[in-house]
Design an enzyme around this catalytic site. Structure first.
Site, PDB file in Angstrom:
ATOM      1  N   ASP A 182       1.663  12.700   3.372  1.00 57.00           N
ATOM      2  CA  ASP A 182       0.254  12.275   3.192  1.00 57.00           C
ATOM      3  C   ASP A 182      -0.632  13.647   3.342  1.00 57.00           C
ATOM      4  O   ASP A 182      -1.343  13.724   4.091  1.00 57.00           O
ATOM      5  CB  ASP A 182      -0.113  11.626   4.569  1.00 57.00           C
ATOM      6  CG  ASP A 182       0.808  10.365   4.539  1.00 57.00           C
ATOM      7  OD1 ASP A 182       0.995   9.920   3.780  1.00 57.00           O
ATOM      8  OD2 ASP A 182       1.240  10.132   5.746  1.00 57.00           O
TER       9      ASP A 182
ATOM     10  N   GLU B 286      -4.117   1.916   0.355  1.00 58.37           N
ATOM     11  CA  GLU B 286      -4.273   2.928   1.236  1.00 58.37           C
ATOM     12  C   GLU B 286      -4.813   4.435   0.690  1.00 58.37           C
ATOM     13  O   GLU B 286      -5.079   4.561  -0.296  1.00 58.37           O
ATOM     14  CB  GLU B 286      -2.789   3.348   2.118  1.00 58.37           C
ATOM     15  CG  GLU B 286      -2.238   2.312   2.521  1.00 58.37           C
ATOM     16  CD  GLU B 286      -0.535   2.670   2.712  1.00 58.37           C
ATOM     17  OE1 GLU B 286      -0.017   2.073   3.475  1.00 58.37           O
ATOM     18  OE2 GLU B 286       0.079   3.518   2.084  1.00 58.37           O
TER      19      GLU B 286
HETATM   20  C1  6LW Z   1       0.224   6.450   5.728  1.00 59.01           C
HETATM   21  C2  6LW Z   1       0.200   5.630   4.432  1.00 59.01           C
HETATM   22  C3  6LW Z   1       1.282   5.826   3.694  1.00 59.01           C
HETATM   23  O1  6LW Z   1      -0.602   6.186   6.672  1.00 59.01           O
HETATM   24  O2  6LW Z   1       2.188   5.744   4.800  1.00 59.01           O
HETATM   25  O3  6LW Z   1       2.175   7.053   2.074  1.00 59.01           O
HETATM   26  C4  6LW Z   1       1.611   5.887   6.199  1.00 59.01           C
HETATM   27  N1  6LW Z   1       1.093   6.326   2.782  1.00 59.01           N
HETATM   28  O4  6LW Z   1      -1.023   5.800   3.606  1.00 59.01           O
HETATM   29  C5  6LW Z   1       2.176   6.437   6.712  1.00 59.01           C
HETATM   30  O5  6LW Z   1       2.342   7.992   6.636  1.00 59.01           O
END
Ligand code: 6LW
Length: 496
Positions: A14, A174
């Site tokens: 991330d 996300e």
């Molecule tokens: C993070 C989300 C994700 O918060 O995995 O890769 C979760 N994306 O955006 C945990 O890293």
């Protein structure tokens, strides 16, 4: 020059990046590990040096007995008016908070909480105002990017939370980030989940509150249809311009252990992908929207890589990580030696055992240390994915009679297996782990031994996200359990 991906290897997921005073700064998520949020600097986006962590005080973030892959989720780093901000979610307590510092090499503030739900918070500053966004939902409970204005001094909301974009239909919208480039506000996000279907999509609007219209060529970046290919899961990224005006996405991705084996044990790593803006104002990324192992860029950079890690060339408070809420009295960490005292907490619990670890950065490595134990407990190395999946090589008192033994324990999915236990002459031995893409092989060597004695091996594919679930990667740890005082010297971890 041609640079090679990943630009940061091992479990550093991330990534988020900002630019300040001639340097780039990057943060990554850290889940149950402490200190929280690894912090890196770079002058060229290709070479990254870890300078420490953001959440260095246990009272900044609650990690006590949290589940593996709970705790600190994706962070965002931003710089505004001389101040750095890092905003993240403690997924266990469901709290969104940020901390700030005016000195990137110093301590960060206490947490300031924002009363908006969701994960993957981001900040956007403009003309003295600050906007906070996270993945949330609209009034009907349908997922979307939700934004509000906040008072950056207090975290108090200055507006309602409004859903500004609902993505392109992929699951798990996300990691929203907002950028103003020219006359457009660009909203970049991830969809598809952080596994094989991961992708980066984007939308734009003339107004910060929308309406955001989708890029007709979404996803802008994804390796989901690239096969057979080692690099998968590309997504969750941040857009950044280098010092020559070129754009890049710094994103997470992972490397399979083999082309035809969809397992990954190194966790999600950091990848750099060149970005180009077209005439229409939309951008494209990478090689036809994919991230490759190498990219050629017009820059004069030498990509460097550290291949060897010792006590002498690592810093305890920069390179190493503890688990959850460590009891610092159990650790004596010196320039050339680590003395670890065990506790009743084992590696099979979602708790804080005596454990200090480096991230595994490559498939192929060799690691060793001279270990001495005193007492009835055990100490050694753990190749650790989570409390259910880990391989441990240790020294401990023989179950029966006098003396000590070298032991290999394999733990997979609730099966706790002692692979081999061999009595040793004294109470010390060199413990050795040799790994390749498929297996971790365990050996010990006593004084006088010419050849290492094998204790056996465990497959790498069982210490992977595909088996364990969750969001972390393998940690190479030293540990101590029970009534034991252990001494580690001559630590040497070498990647091929
Ligand atoms: C993070 C989300 C994700 O918060 O995995 O890769 C979760 N994306 O955006 C945990 O890293």
């Amino acid at each position: 020059m041609i640079y090679k991906n990943p630009v940061v290897k091992g479990f550093y997921p991330d990534p988020s990046v900002c630019f300040a005073n001639g340097k780039f700064y990057m943060v990554c998520s850290s889940f149950q590990y402490f200190p929280g949020v690894p912090l890196f600097e770079s002058v060229d986006l290709v070479n990254w040096t870890q300078i420490g962590y953001v959440l260095t005080r246990p009272d900044q973030v609650m990690l006590d007995k949290i589940n593996s892959s709970g705790g600190v989720f994706a962070p965002t780093i931003r710089y505004n008016a001389g101040r750095f901000y890092m905003v993240t979610t403690n997924d266990t307590t469901r709290e969104n908070f940020y901390v700030w510092t005016d000195d990137i090499y110093g301590e960060w503030s206490d947490p300031i909480y924002v009363d908006q739900g969701g994960i993957d918070p981001s900040l956007y500053f403009e003309k003295g105002r600050c906007y906070f966004m996270s993945n949330g939902e609209d009034a009907n409970g349908v997922g979307g990017v939700v934004q509000c204005e906040i008072d950056i001094a207090t975290g108090k909301k200055l507006s309602e939370s409004k859903c500004i974009w609902q993505g392109t239909g992929g699951r798990y919208l996300e990691s929203p980030h907002l950028y103003k480039i020219g006359k457009w506000y660009y909203l970049m996000a991830a969809e598809g989940g952080t596994e094989y279907g991961h992708m980066i999509t984007c939308a734009r609007s003339r107004s910060i509150w929308g309406r955001y219209s989708r890029n007709p060529n979404n996803p802008v970046l994804s390796n989901r249809n690239k096969a057979p290919y080692i690099i998968q899961g590309i997504g969750h990224g941040d857009l950044i311009q280098d010092q020559n005006g070129n754009w890049f996405i710094l994103s997470l991705g992972f490397r399979q252990i083999h082309l035809w084996m969809p397992f990954h044990n190194l966790g999600r790593e950091v990848f750099l992908t060149p970005v180009k803006f077209g005439e229409d104002g939309w951008f494209t990324a990478g090689a036809d929207g994919t991230t490759e192992e190498t990219f050629e860029i017009d820059a004069d950079i030498v990509q460097e890589e550290k291949k060897r890690y010792t006590f002498e060339n690592t810093k305890w408070n920069v390179d190493w990580s503890y688990m959850r809420e460590p009891d610092f009295k159990k650790y004596e960490l010196l320039d050339d030696k680590a003395v670890l005292t065990g506790s009743e907490i084992t590696l099979e619990e979602a708790d804080s055992p005596t454990f200090i670890a480096l991230r595994q950065k490559e498939f192929v490595f060799s690691m060793s240390a001279d270990v001495t134990v005193e007492g009835s407990g055990e100490a050694g190395f753990t190749v650790y994915m989570c409390e259910n999946e880990h391989y441990d090589i240790c020294l401990r008192k023989c179950a029966e009679g006098e003396g000590y033994e070298a032991v290999l324990k394999l733990n997979i999915g609730g099966i706790k297996h002692i692979q081999k236990a061999v009595p040793i002459k004294g109470n010390s031995a060199k413990l050795i782990v040799k790994a390749d893409n498929f297996s971790y092989n365990f050996f010990f060597k006593e004084e006088g031994d010419v050849v290492p004695n094998s204790l056996g091996y465990g497959y790498a594919k069982y210490l992977t996200s595909e088996v364990s679930g969750g969001f972390t990667g393998v940690m190479l740890g030293m540990y101590a359990i029970g009534n034991v005082k252990s001494e580690f010297t001559g630590f040497d971890l070498e990647y091929k």
